[in-house]
Design a protein around this motif. Sequence first.
Motif, short mmCIF file in Angstrom:
data_model
loop_
_atom_site.label_atom_id
_atom_site.label_comp_id
_atom_site.label_asym_id
_atom_site.label_seq_id
_atom_site.Cartn_x
_atom_site.Cartn_y
_atom_site.Cartn_z
N MET A 86 22.72 41.50 38.76
CA MET A 86 22.48 40.59 39.88
C MET A 86 21.02 40.61 40.31
O MET A 86 20.68 40.54 41.50
N ASP A 87 20.15 40.77 39.32
CA ASP A 87 18.70 40.71 39.54
C ASP A 87 18.18 41.84 40.42
O ASP A 87 17.18 41.69 41.11
N THR A 88 18.87 42.98 40.41
CA THR A 88 18.40 44.11 41.20
C THR A 88 18.87 45.41 40.56
O THR A 88 19.76 45.42 39.70
N ILE A 89 18.27 46.51 40.97
CA ILE A 89 18.69 47.83 40.50
C ILE A 89 19.75 48.36 41.45
O ILE A 89 19.56 48.38 42.67
N MET A 90 20.88 48.76 40.88
CA MET A 90 22.00 49.27 41.66
C MET A 90 22.16 50.76 41.40
O MET A 90 22.16 51.20 40.26
N ARG A 118 31.29 42.15 35.30
CA ARG A 118 32.22 41.03 35.39
C ARG A 118 31.84 40.10 36.55
O ARG A 118 31.79 38.87 36.37
N TYR A 119 31.56 40.68 37.69
CA TYR A 119 31.21 39.86 38.85
C TYR A 119 29.88 39.14 38.63
O TYR A 119 29.72 37.99 39.08
N GLU A 120 28.94 39.79 37.98
CA GLU A 120 27.68 39.12 37.69
C GLU A 120 27.91 37.88 36.83
O GLU A 120 27.32 36.82 37.06
#
Length: 351
Positions: free
Chosen positions: A55-59, A81-83
């Motif tokens: 999602m374009d970020t580091i988690m 999956r959600y991405e």
Amino acid sequence: MKPAERETKRKNKNRRAAILCCAALILLLPTGLSSCDKITGSSAGDPVRREVFAMDTIMDLTVYGADGGEAMNQAVDLIHRYETLFSVTNPDSDVAKINRADGEAVSVSPETWELLERGLAVSESTDGAFDVSIYPLVKAWGFTTGKYRVPERAEREQALKKVDYRKIRLLPDNRVQIEKGMELDLGAVAKGYLSQKLMELFRKCGVDSAIVSLGGNVQTMGRKENGEPFVVGITDPADGSGIYGTLTVENRAVVTSGIYQRYFTEGGRQYHHIMDKSTGMPAENGLASVTVVTEDGARADALATALYVMGEKKALEYQKANPDIELVLIRRDGTCFTTSGLSFRRNRAAE
């Protein structure tokens, strides 16, 4: 000013304002993970930590308990999956299918339908200050393409004609319909929805406690191993990297929206990404960031955007009418206001 001369900055707030911890960790790459997925914690009972880019970020994810490894594997699968479902730029996503349906109803996953339902509930309660149909305006400013620009007034007005959450129809059998020309973007609520679902997953897996940091979204379950609550840092919007203050939380989501997260400078003026659809411009109201603390991650995510757009006075009126949420409002002059239900400590360096 030529495009090449524009100063553009995009800061990942997670890495600088997430969980405050002292443990030194060794990062390992287990079999089956991409180079963007890193895991730590190998002995039974050790905390399991993983770093994922999505999602374009580091988690950053941490779980505690004997079943942490399996829970983490399922969590990473859920993230990817959600991405795939929610990305506005992935042509195979549910959102992309809705946007190119030319006004026709589209069948989507139950998760996408539910996410839209959650977002629309916040739109209703904030009189549209949060609106998932704002994508045409955000796109005109270049915040989704990286080609930042200040659109002319006529272009902004044309984009705003396509923005109206009330024209989103949630139909039976997980179908969604929007008017021709409209486009959706779930980025302002998707990470909060994900963090909520991760907590539900961790509970089902039987882990003892967990904390996740997904961009500006932090959510916790239970307490740390030593029995103490989790401590979450809030970014100082003055520089986008320091810690303005810390919150002590348990079983709460902590979500921040601020002017330092995505912005560009043109003609000596800074333009941030939080749009006010009443003007077609970035919201300007004296606030630098809004942090929402509540149990539900999806609601916190959407409200962080909405309450920033609404401004301090209306945000506090909303909180008074909805006391299950708590707020940290940091003003552009560096001062702040916190609601009474929070355990907040300001960093002396930010004073």
